[in-house]
Design an enzyme around this catalytic site. Structure first.
Site, PDB file in Angstrom:
ATOM      1  N   HIS A   1      -9.132  -3.861  -1.938  1.00  0.00           N
ATOM      2  CA  HIS A   1      -8.069  -2.940  -1.284  1.00  0.00           C
ATOM      3  C   HIS A   1      -8.637  -1.776  -0.900  1.00  0.00           C
ATOM      4  O   HIS A   1      -8.610  -1.283   0.131  1.00  0.00           O
ATOM      5  CB  HIS A   1      -7.036  -3.026  -1.979  1.00  0.00           C
ATOM      6  CG  HIS A   1      -5.867  -2.291  -1.133  1.00  0.00           C
ATOM      7  ND1 HIS A   1      -4.586  -2.899  -0.446  1.00  0.00           N
ATOM      8  CD2 HIS A   1      -5.641  -0.974  -0.975  1.00  0.00           C
ATOM      9  CE1 HIS A   1      -3.952  -1.978  -0.062  1.00  0.00           C
ATOM     10  NE2 HIS A   1      -4.455  -0.866  -0.301  1.00  0.00           N
ATOM     11  N   GLU A   2      -9.127  -1.118  -1.915  1.00  0.00           N
ATOM     12  CA  GLU A   2      -9.628   0.489  -1.758  1.00  0.00           C
ATOM     13  C   GLU A   2     -10.888   0.605  -0.905  1.00  0.00           C
ATOM     14  O   GLU A   2     -10.822   1.341  -0.126  1.00  0.00           O
ATOM     15  CB  GLU A   2      -9.801   1.063  -3.098  1.00  0.00           C
ATOM     16  CG  GLU A   2      -8.491   1.153  -4.216  1.00  0.00           C
ATOM     17  CD  GLU A   2      -7.282   1.421  -3.394  1.00  0.00           C
ATOM     18  OE1 GLU A   2      -7.061   2.295  -2.401  1.00  0.00           O
ATOM     19  OE2 GLU A   2      -6.263   1.012  -3.836  1.00  0.00           O
TER      20      GLU A   2
ATOM     21  N   CYS B   1       0.903  -1.306  -0.121  1.00  0.00           N
ATOM     22  CA  CYS B   1      -0.155  -0.096   0.010  1.00  0.00           C
ATOM     23  C   CYS B   1       0.774   1.208   0.004  1.00  0.00           C
ATOM     24  O   CYS B   1       1.880   1.255   0.580  1.00  0.00           O
ATOM     25  CB  CYS B   1      -0.988   0.013   1.282  1.00  0.00           C
ATOM     26  SG  CYS B   1      -1.998   1.263   1.374  1.00  0.00           S
TER      27      CYS B   1
END
Length: 136
Positions: A126-127, A85
């Site tokens: 993920h977002e 990330c």
């Protein structure tokens, strides 16, 4: 506008609030910032640029797609992987799904429901985790 990347985990752990039409410029800022980091990043959530709103951008094939108020409504094909990330150092293990169905608003604030698979599905997960204050 290209914005600085937030690395403050206390801020990143806050749950994001709904976006509205007044937040359209944030979508453009996300696109600009993602483009500036395209060698190391394929998606971003608004909290990564300091805005606690439910907005993400995902690089899909040849376009960066902004989703306002996305919600994953179905997941299929659980697997284990590792992700990095831009807001966090290193790579960490996580659980993802091969296929996700997402309900979201586009840049005209019309609702859509689409199913995404593979790498695109992983980026969206993920977002969307970012929007919930979940860090890998």
């Amino acid at each position: 506008m290209i914005r600085p990347i937030v690395r403050d985990t206390q801020f990143l752990k806050k749950k994001s609030v709904a976006a509205g039409k007044a937040d359209l410029p944030i979508g453009q800022d996300l696109k600009d910032t993602l483009k500036a980091h395209n060698k190391e990043c394929v998606g971003m959530a608004a909290n990564m640029i300091g805005v606690n709103k439910r907005i993400i951008v995902v690089h899909m094939a040849f376009a960066d797609v902004v989703m306002y108020n996305p919600t994953i409504i179905q997941k299929d094909g659980r697997y284990e992987t590792e992700e990095g990330c831009l807001s966090l150092p290193g790579v960490r293990p996580c659980i993802r799904y091969q296929s996700v169905t997402v309900r979201y608003q586009d840049e005209t604030f019309q609702w859509h429901t689409n199913t995404f698979t593979g790498w695109t599905a992983q980026i969206i997960q993920h977002e969307c985790d970012h929007l919930e204050g979940i860090l890998i």
